[in-house]
Scaffold this active site. Sequence first.
Site, PDB file in Angstrom:
ATOM      1  N   ALA A  55       0.796  -1.234   0.000  1.00 26.85           N
ATOM      2  CA  ALA A  55       0.000   0.000   0.000  1.00 26.85           C
ATOM      3  C   ALA A  55       0.834   1.293   0.000  1.00 26.85           C
ATOM      4  CB  ALA A  55      -0.972  -0.029   1.185  1.00 26.85           C
ATOM      5  N   GLN A 201       4.019 -13.454  -1.654  1.00 30.48           N
ATOM      6  CA  GLN A 201       4.795 -12.285  -1.212  1.00 30.48           C
ATOM      7  C   GLN A 201       5.613 -12.601   0.045  1.00 30.48           C
ATOM      8  OE1 GLN A 201       1.592 -12.185  -2.156  1.00 30.48           O
ATOM      9  NE2 GLN A 201       0.999 -10.197  -2.969  1.00 30.48           N
ATOM     10  N   ASP A 242      -3.931  -2.567   3.876  1.00 28.97           N
ATOM     11  CA  ASP A 242      -4.175  -1.794   2.653  1.00 28.97           C
ATOM     12  C   ASP A 242      -5.201  -0.702   2.887  1.00 28.97           C
ATOM     13  OD1 ASP A 242      -3.134  -4.553   1.795  1.00 28.97           O
ATOM     14  OD2 ASP A 242      -2.769  -3.187   0.129  1.00 28.97           O
TER      15      ASP A 242
HETATM   16  O1  MRU Z   1      -1.152  -7.323  -3.254  1.00 32.45           O
HETATM   17  P1  MRU Z   1      -0.048  -6.634  -2.496  1.00 32.45           P
HETATM   18  O2  MRU Z   1       1.240  -7.382  -2.521  1.00 32.45           O
HETATM   19  O3  MRU Z   1       0.101  -5.186  -2.906  1.00 32.45           O
HETATM   20  O4  MRU Z   1      -0.582  -6.661  -1.005  1.00 32.45           O
HETATM   21  C1  MRU Z   1       0.209  -6.098  -0.001  1.00 32.45           C
HETATM   22  C2  MRU Z   1      -0.347  -6.277   1.349  1.00 32.45           C
HETATM   23  O5  MRU Z   1      -1.421  -6.809   1.551  1.00 32.45           O
HETATM   24  C3  MRU Z   1       0.430  -5.656   2.459  1.00 32.45           C
HETATM   25  O6  MRU Z   1       0.275  -6.393   3.626  1.00 32.45           O
HETATM   26  C4  MRU Z   1      -0.118  -4.248   2.700  1.00 32.45           C
HETATM   27  O7  MRU Z   1      -0.105  -3.512   1.510  1.00 32.45           O
HETATM   28  C5  MRU Z   1       0.657  -3.528   3.731  1.00 32.45           C
HETATM   29  S1  MRU Z   1       2.182  -2.943   3.086  1.00 32.45           S
HETATM   30  C6  MRU Z   1       3.034  -2.107   4.256  1.00 32.45           C
END
Ligand code: MRU
Length: 361
Positions: A55, A201, A242
């Site tokens: 995010a 991830q 997010d």
């Molecule tokens: O789909 P992504 O990889 O963008 O999702 C990211 C996440 O869900 C993270 O946990 C979230 O963005 C927090 S980042 C500090």
Amino acid sequence: MRVRELNYRTIWPSEHGNAVEVIDQTRLPHRFEVVQLKSLADMVHAIKTMQVRGAPLIGAATAYGLALAMREHAGDEYLRQAASTLLSSRPTAVNLRWAVQRMLQCLEPASVAERADLAWREAAAICNEDVAINQAIAGHGLALLQALHEEQQRPLNILTHCNAGWLATVDWGTALAPVYAAFDAGIPVHVWVDETRPRNQGASLTAWELGQHGVPHTVITDNAGGHLMQQGRVDAVVVGADRVTRGGDVCNKIGTYLKALAAYDNDVPFYAAVPSSTIDWQIADARSEIPIEERNAEEVGHIGGRLADGTFAVIDILPAGSAVANPAFDITPARLVTGIITERGTCPPDSLPVLFPEFQP
Ligand code: MRU
């Protein structure tokens, strides 16, 4: 943060100022590659394909996307068009909308001639602020981990989901910032890393960045967390988000909710670490108002990786004809959340308005 002994952020202006450079996160952990983004279209592509993700980094990338757009055409119409193209690139992380609004507030009153330079400076300011905010989150989270460690008198086991480390921000991370601070302060800390299907991830990014910093960690399947909590092998769950509502509901990567349920059932504290740009003050009901991104079926049905001979391959793991659903985020209700760690301190989930009174009606 350090990669092979060099300091990196995840996004920065190129040396000659004609492009933006990012670490291509679709290549990690096996290849560390930097890509140059030279246009609004390049940035939208990078966000959609998740070369940049997480995010806060999506927010920073959006700001630079508008800065690149202002070098193409700085007129009102193109500014509005660029903002709306970026807004539709990923739906769930509210940092994207936050960055668009902040950039528009800065650019709309300015003359067309000023906009390109102004946008570049504002995007850089957003990046620098993100780093400072994450350092503040690190400090507040460190106090929590220190207290837990004093209570336990043994190495701390933190479980995290997805990647909310420095790769998901400009630097330091949100959920992992306190972990890095604890490790650097000499607190013995070990991280259980959920692999985070379907895009992995956790396995590909969180494990890689923890390894680069030397933080002990173990990758687990997404289904292992509940079992480890029952065995008393998790001292706290710390995740990013997010979007968080003013009432403290936490929208984060799919699977976070199940971790929160298991943590609640086992009296394990569950924290979300978030910058204020991730709090959506405009909505009350997370389940009906947060758009949950539905991603490509391909992500569920295929797995990519390195083969034993060093080459890369994507393999199909499903029977022909099986239907696939791929919701990318879920909502953890505030009642399952022990605390939210922000740049202004840690609070119970329903007390965010106390920490941020200026956003209240
Ligand atoms: O789909 P992504 O990889 O963008 O999702 C990211 C996440 O869900 C993270 O946990 C979230 O963005 C927090 S980042 C500090």
